[in-house]
Design a protein around this motif. Structure first.
Motif, PDB file in Angstrom:
ATOM      1  N   THR A 124      40.118   9.341  22.774  1.00 34.41           N
ATOM      2  CA  THR A 124      39.128   9.767  21.785  1.00 34.41           C
ATOM      3  C   THR A 124      39.055   8.769  20.624  1.00 34.41           C
ATOM      4  O   THR A 124      37.993   8.591  20.022  1.00 34.41           O
ATOM      5  CB  THR A 124      39.428  11.199  21.304  1.00 34.41           C
ATOM      6  OG1 THR A 124      39.629  12.018  22.452  1.00 34.41           O
ATOM      7  CG2 THR A 124      38.284  11.772  20.491  1.00 34.41           C
ATOM      8  N   ILE A 146      30.182  10.537  25.660  1.00 36.21           N
ATOM      9  CA  ILE A 146      31.128  11.618  25.945  1.00 36.21           C
ATOM     10  C   ILE A 146      31.464  11.633  27.447  1.00 36.21           C
ATOM     11  O   ILE A 146      32.590  11.904  27.843  1.00 36.21           O
ATOM     12  CB  ILE A 146      30.540  12.977  25.511  1.00 36.21           C
ATOM     13  CG1 ILE A 146      30.163  12.962  24.019  1.00 36.21           C
ATOM     14  CG2 ILE A 146      31.502  14.124  25.809  1.00 36.21           C
ATOM     15  CD1 ILE A 146      31.308  12.857  23.057  1.00 36.21           C
ATOM     16  N   ILE A 423      38.534  16.433  20.803  1.00 36.98           N
ATOM     17  CA  ILE A 423      37.402  15.503  20.640  1.00 36.98           C
ATOM     18  C   ILE A 423      36.601  15.893  19.387  1.00 36.98           C
ATOM     19  O   ILE A 423      36.251  15.045  18.562  1.00 36.98           O
ATOM     20  CB  ILE A 423      36.493  15.513  21.898  1.00 36.98           C
ATOM     21  CG1 ILE A 423      37.265  14.995  23.117  1.00 36.98           C
ATOM     22  CG2 ILE A 423      35.239  14.658  21.667  1.00 36.98           C
ATOM     23  CD1 ILE A 423      36.551  15.175  24.450  1.00 36.98           C
TER      24      ILE A 423
END
Ligand code: HEM
Length: 466
Positions: A124, A146, A423
């Motif tokens: 992340t 993502i 995240i």
């Protein structure tokens, strides 16, 4: 009293094609049509695709009977279109499924998940660095970012292989995986491409074969690499493929009596099942935060209080971010990542007083139950308070089932929740997320709920005012 299938309402089918027009042949049409059918016919309705009867169920009592059953565990024929899964954990049934489930489910227990946090954090951080260059732009389609992150995470945690797709490496594999899934979706909604024989004559067929070869090479390579490492007791980091950490899932598979082919189907199951649904949830949760600035501010304040500026987000941090969890749950309700799952009835069955003949397909319409006013008043309103602990205990246990429930529920659900939370924490630590004026996502449902015009958001640095 018992009723037959004929009591279930639905649009009148046409000869041969059934309700193909009522259902639609694209993910967006399917999404919109099912929402309309639900409001027109209620929470159990039926449609015919050719002569196959599909019963859509958005009723919690009915879902409870199916999901908690040890008998109705066979998936529908639609899952067969995803060839590399063959009959792995997600698609097999009966004793084969039971044996795989027993072998695999423990590899996602809490202790192992704790080790995965290191990977979640590091991957992340790469995302956050990449997003930094998007700050200030009119809009950014967040989805591809993502999606590559989720792919890196599932690959490194479950397989022990660092593919660095976020940094542009192994792009052939990532592209093959994404494009292959697009073809599966196109087939699922086509009147003729669904049939293997006819599909051979389509323009997508040679592409599918090419992608499948790439996917196959990848999983064969992973197995060979790990077997070699184990035989040589390799513990040091190798330059870009393979890491020293004990690899829970892949090692368990390698130590079992499964063949290489069996293991490949599980690798594909996890690569396919683990990345897209997570990407869907993260992106819709970010959209919800952009659409609801006050809620975003509340989450941000919680993150500040619990995590502060810490670079490493720990298990304790994730357990203590309770409001964020409510927000994620509400995002799952409003934008159900896996909008429906399907079962095939292998035997005649009576469910909630209705007699179903064998061969019926049950579409467990998770998006539908999450938007059923009986369980969630004002379903279009984004309201995390619905998931306050005391309010949740009042509701029906099967009215909120984003990971399905019962024996065939999602084995990756704790993994997914931790990953998604982390995240969002890391994104909010750095960025404020804003709506893009005039943008509205175009929802479509295939295996996952997706926005078919991207997921546009504006990113601003937290430390500036604009
Ligand atoms: C937000 C993310 C996720 C959502 C919403 C989700 C949802 C679901 C749902 C609804 C099912 C039931 C499917 C069915 O009955 O047809 C399922 C099954 C499954 N999921 Fe997930 N999932 C997510 C993430 C993951 C992750 C990260 C993994 C792997 C690490 C995973 C692995 C699986 C597997 C292997 C099954 C099949 C289980 C079985 O049939 O025994 N999922 N998931």
């Amino acid at each position: 009293c018992r009723h037959s299938l004929s009591v279930i309402p639905g649009p009148r089918p046409l000869p041969l094609i059934g309700n193909a027009f009522d259902v639609g042949n694209t993910p967006t049409a399917l999404f919109n049509n099912c929402v309309n059918l639900l409001s027109q016919y209620g929470d159990i309705f039926k449609v015919f695709i050719g002569n196959e009867c599909k019963v859509f169920v958005a009723n919690a009592d009915f879902l409870e009977e199916i999901m908690s059953s040890n008998v109705h565990i066979t998936k529908s024929n639609a899952y067969k279109l995803i060839k590399p899964l063959k009959f792995g954990l997600a698609t097999s049934t009966g004793s084969k499924w039971r044996q795989r489930r027993k072998l695999i489910a423990p590899t996602f227990h809490f202790k192992i998940l704790d080790q995965f946090l290191e990977v979640f954090n590091a991957s992340t951080d790469i995302l956050v660095t990449k997003l930094s260059s998007e700050v200030g732009k009119d809009w950014t389609d967040i989805y591809p970012y993502i999606n590559l992150l989720s792919l890196d995470v599932i690959c490194e945690t479950a397989m022990g292989v660092k593919i660095s797709s976020q940094e542009g490496k192994n792009s052939e594999y990532a592209q093959a995986l994404f494009r292959y899934l697009d073809i599966v979706i196109a087939r699922a909604f086509s009147a003729w491409k669904r049939f293997d024989f006819l599909f051979q004559f389509s323009s997508e067929y040679p592409l599918q074969e090419k992608y499948l070869e790439t996917l196959q090479k990848f999983s064969t390579n992973i197995i060979e690499k790990r077997r070699l490492e184990k035989s040589q007791q390799v513990v040091e980091k190798t330059p870009d493929f393979g890491i020293k950490r004990r690899v829970a899932l892949l090692d368990v598979l390698l130590e079992s009596d499964l063949t290489n082919e069996d293991i490949e189907e599980e690798i594909n199951t996890f690569m396919f099942g683990g990345h897209d649904s997570t990407s869907s949830l993260v992106t819709f949760a970010l959209l919800a935060l952009a659409d609801n600035p006050t809620i975003q501010q509340n989450v941000y304040e919680e993150v500040l209080g619990v995590v502060g500026e810490a670079k490493y987000v720990s298990m304790q941090h994730l357990q203590d971010t309770k409001y964020l969890e409510m927000v994620i749950k509400e995002a799952q309700r409003k934008y159900t990542s896996v909008p429906f799952v399907e079962r095939h009835l292998e035997e005649d069955a009576t469910i909630c007083g209705i007699d179903f003949p064998r061969g019926t397909t049950l579409s467990l319409y998770l998006y539908g139950v999450h938007h059923n006013e009986k369980y969630f008043p004002e379903p279009e309103k984004f309201d995390p308070e619905r998931f306050l602990p005391d309010r949740q205990s009042e509701g029906h246990n099967y009215a909120f089932v984003p990971f399905s429930a019962g024996p065939r529920n999602c084995v990756g659900q704790k993994f997914a929740m931790l990953d998604v939370k982390l995240i969002i924490v890391k994104i909010l630590q750095k960025f404020k997320i804003l709506q893009v004026p005039g943008y509205k996502p175009e929802l479509g449902m295939a295996a996952q709920l997706k926005s078919y015009n991207g997921m546009r958001l504006r990113l601003r640095r937290r430390d500036t005012k604009n």
